[in-house]
Design a protein around this motif. Sequence first.
Motif, PDB file in Angstrom:
ATOM      1  N   LYS A 122       0.795  -1.219   0.000  1.00  0.00           N
ATOM      2  CA  LYS A 122       0.000   0.000   0.000  1.00  0.00           C
ATOM      3  C   LYS A 122       0.830   1.273   0.000  1.00  0.00           C
ATOM      4  N   HIS A 123       1.974   1.233   0.696  1.00  0.00           N
ATOM      5  CA  HIS A 123       2.841   2.414   0.692  1.00  0.00           C
ATOM      6  C   HIS A 123       4.271   2.023   1.021  1.00  0.00           C
ATOM      7  N   LEU A 144       7.561  -9.624   0.667  1.00  0.00           N
ATOM      8  CA  LEU A 144       7.698  -9.350  -0.757  1.00  0.00           C
ATOM      9  C   LEU A 144       9.064  -9.802  -1.269  1.00  0.00           C
ATOM     10  N   CYS A 145      10.101  -9.501  -0.523  1.00  0.00           N
ATOM     11  CA  CYS A 145      11.445  -9.915  -0.939  1.00  0.00           C
ATOM     12  C   CYS A 145      11.541 -11.432  -1.022  1.00  0.00           C
ATOM     13  N   ALA A 146      10.949 -12.117  -0.047  1.00  0.00           N
ATOM     14  CA  ALA A 146      10.947 -13.583  -0.072  1.00  0.00           C
ATOM     15  C   ALA A 146      10.176 -14.095  -1.282  1.00  0.00           C
ATOM     16  N   ALA A 147       9.048 -13.478  -1.563  1.00  0.00           N
ATOM     17  CA  ALA A 147       8.233 -13.912  -2.694  1.00  0.00           C
ATOM     18  C   ALA A 147       8.934 -13.662  -4.022  1.00  0.00           C
ATOM     19  N   PHE A 148       9.645 -12.547  -4.143  1.00  0.00           N
ATOM     20  CA  PHE A 148      10.404 -12.279  -5.361  1.00  0.00           C
ATOM     21  C   PHE A 148      11.389 -13.417  -5.636  1.00  0.00           C
ATOM     22  N   SER A 149      11.982 -13.939  -4.574  1.00  0.00           N
ATOM     23  CA  SER A 149      13.000 -14.980  -4.720  1.00  0.00           C
ATOM     24  C   SER A 149      12.401 -16.373  -4.883  1.00  0.00           C
ATOM     25  N   LEU A 150      11.262 -16.627  -4.247  1.00  0.00           N
ATOM     26  CA  LEU A 150      10.801 -18.005  -4.095  1.00  0.00           C
ATOM     27  C   LEU A 150       9.552 -18.367  -4.875  1.00  0.00           C
ATOM     28  N   HIS A 151       8.739 -17.383  -5.243  1.00  0.00           N
ATOM     29  CA  HIS A 151       7.476 -17.747  -5.898  1.00  0.00           C
ATOM     30  C   HIS A 151       7.464 -17.305  -7.360  1.00  0.00           C
ATOM     31  N   PRO A 152       7.217 -18.245  -8.283  1.00  0.00           N
ATOM     32  CA  PRO A 152       7.296 -17.921  -9.712  1.00  0.00           C
ATOM     33  C   PRO A 152       6.084 -17.204 -10.273  1.00  0.00           C
ATOM     34  N   HIS A 153       4.978 -17.172  -9.519  1.00  0.00           N
ATOM     35  CA  HIS A 153       3.746 -16.568 -10.053  1.00  0.00           C
ATOM     36  C   HIS A 153       3.203 -15.557  -9.046  1.00  0.00           C
ATOM     37  N   GLU A 172       8.388   6.276  -8.042  1.00  0.00           N
ATOM     38  CA  GLU A 172       9.825   6.028  -8.120  1.00  0.00           C
ATOM     39  C   GLU A 172      10.327   5.248  -6.908  1.00  0.00           C
ATOM     40  N   ALA A 173       9.768   5.544  -5.727  1.00  0.00           N
ATOM     41  CA  ALA A 173      10.186   4.839  -4.515  1.00  0.00           C
ATOM     42  C   ALA A 173       9.742   3.384  -4.538  1.00  0.00           C
ATOM     43  N   PHE A 174       8.505   3.130  -4.955  1.00  0.00           N
ATOM     44  CA  PHE A 174       8.039   1.744  -5.117  1.00  0.00           C
ATOM     45  C   PHE A 174       8.943   0.999  -6.091  1.00  0.00           C
ATOM     46  N   ALA A 175       9.153   1.600  -7.260  1.00  0.00           N
ATOM     47  CA  ALA A 175       9.929   0.932  -8.311  1.00  0.00           C
ATOM     48  C   ALA A 175      11.359   0.658  -7.861  1.00  0.00           C
ATOM     49  N   ALA A 176      11.949   1.599  -7.138  1.00  0.00           N
ATOM     50  CA  ALA A 176      13.315   1.408  -6.658  1.00  0.00           C
ATOM     51  C   ALA A 176      13.404   0.227  -5.695  1.00  0.00           C
ATOM     52  N   PHE A 177      12.410   0.105  -4.826  1.00  0.00           N
ATOM     53  CA  PHE A 177      12.386  -1.025  -3.894  1.00  0.00           C
ATOM     54  C   PHE A 177      12.276  -2.346  -4.651  1.00  0.00           C
ATOM     55  N   TYR A 178      11.377  -2.408  -5.615  1.00  0.00           N
ATOM     56  CA  TYR A 178      11.197  -3.641  -6.374  1.00  0.00           C
ATOM     57  C   TYR A 178      12.457  -3.982  -7.171  1.00  0.00           C
ATOM     58  N   ARG A 179      13.022  -2.990  -7.824  1.00  0.00           N
ATOM     59  CA  ARG A 179      14.206  -3.221  -8.651  1.00  0.00           C
ATOM     60  C   ARG A 179      15.371  -3.716  -7.789  1.00  0.00           C
ATOM     61  N   LYS A 180      15.534  -3.140  -6.614  1.00  0.00           N
ATOM     62  CA  LYS A 180      16.632  -3.502  -5.722  1.00  0.00           C
ATOM     63  C   LYS A 180      16.495  -4.928  -5.201  1.00  0.00           C
ATOM     64  N   ALA A 224       2.936   3.462 -14.559  1.00  0.00           N
ATOM     65  CA  ALA A 224       3.286   2.411 -15.515  1.00  0.00           C
ATOM     66  C   ALA A 224       4.597   2.724 -16.225  1.00  0.00           C
ATOM     67  N   GLU A 225       4.785   3.974 -16.624  1.00  0.00           N
ATOM     68  CA  GLU A 225       6.004   4.363 -17.321  1.00  0.00           C
ATOM     69  C   GLU A 225       7.229   4.203 -16.432  1.00  0.00           C
ATOM     70  N   ILE A 226       7.112   4.626 -15.187  1.00  0.00           N
ATOM     71  CA  ILE A 226       8.246   4.531 -14.263  1.00  0.00           C
ATOM     72  C   ILE A 226       8.578   3.071 -13.969  1.00  0.00           C
ATOM     73  N   TYR A 227       7.564   2.251 -13.787  1.00  0.00           N
ATOM     74  CA  TYR A 227       7.816   0.823 -13.548  1.00  0.00           C
ATOM     75  C   TYR A 227       8.510   0.192 -14.757  1.00  0.00           C
ATOM     76  N   ARG A 228       8.008   0.476 -15.926  1.00  0.00           N
ATOM     77  CA  ARG A 228       8.607  -0.118 -17.127  1.00  0.00           C
ATOM     78  C   ARG A 228      10.025   0.359 -17.337  1.00  0.00           C
ATOM     79  N   GLN A 229      10.306   1.613 -16.994  1.00  0.00           N
ATOM     80  CA  GLN A 229      11.678   2.104 -17.076  1.00  0.00           C
ATOM     81  C   GLN A 229      12.605   1.334 -16.137  1.00  0.00           C
ATOM     82  N   ASN A 230      12.026   0.763 -15.085  1.00  0.00           N
ATOM     83  CA  ASN A 230      12.793  -0.042 -14.129  1.00  0.00           C
ATOM     84  C   ASN A 230      12.668  -1.541 -14.410  1.00  0.00           C
TER      85      ASN A 230
END
Length: 237
Positions: A122-123, A144-153, A172-180, A224-230
Motif C-alpha cells: 500500500k505504501h 515481498l522480498c521472499a516472494a520475489f526470490s521463491l514464488h514464480p507466479h 519512483e520509490a516503489f519501483a526502486a524497492f522492487y528493482r533492488k 506504468a512508465e516509471i515501472y517499465r523504465q525499471n
Amino acid sequence: MQIFQKGFNYSQDGPGNRLVYHLTGCNMRCPWCSNPECMETGGENLSPEEIYSEALTCHALFFDGGGVTFTGGEPTLQFEELKTALILLKKAGINAAIESNATHPRLAELFPLLDALILDFKHWDDGAHFAATGQHNRAVKENLCAAFSLHPHLLVRTVLIKGFNDTQKDAEAFAAFYRKNGGERAKFEFLPYHEYGKAKWKKCGREYAVTDAFVSEQTVQTYAEIYRQNHLNVVKT
C-alpha cells in the motif's frame, strides 16, 4: 474457517474461473476498504475438509487455469486452517491462490502450496503505511522480498489513492524497492481508487471518511512508465 461470502469470479482473483472464499477478519483498517464487512470475525464456518469437498464438486468449473482463491479480509489470520485447506487442494491438483496484505510472519510457509500469489503493497514509506492501515510495512517488505526470490507466479497490487501514494516520488520509490530486491520476476498491477465499498461502510454502521481520492488516468500512466523504465512487468487483470 470463518467465511463471509463465496462465489465464482473470472481472472481478477487469480487465473481463470475461480471459486473465491472471502475469509473474515483483518489486521488492517484501511479507510478505503471495499470489503469492510470482512474486517470483523464471524460468518459461515467451514472446515478445511468441507472447503476441499466443495472444490472437488466444482472442479469442472475451473476452466482457463482456474481454481480456488482465498481472500478477505485477510486470509492468513486463519493461518493453520488456511494451510490445511491448501495442502488438501495441492494433493488434489486443484489450482490454489491467496490474496494477502503480506503481513503474516509465516507467509513464506504457504509459497510451495500456492499456484498463484497476490500481495498488496500500500505504501513504500512506513510512517504513511502505519497511519493509513494501523500496521507497519516492515513485514510486508520482508515477505515481498521472499516472494520475489521463491514464488514464480507473484502479482503485486497497489491501490492508487490521491493524497496518499499518487505522486511521481511515490512511483519512483516503489519501483526502486522492487528493482533492488528482484522484482523483475513478478507482475505489478495498479488499482485506481473507487468507492464501491462506500455503501457497505454505512451498512456496517461505520463512517466512510475518504473524500476526493480519485486519481487521474495520467497518474496511472506515470506509474506504468516509471515501472517499465525499471524493467518491471505491468499488467491489468
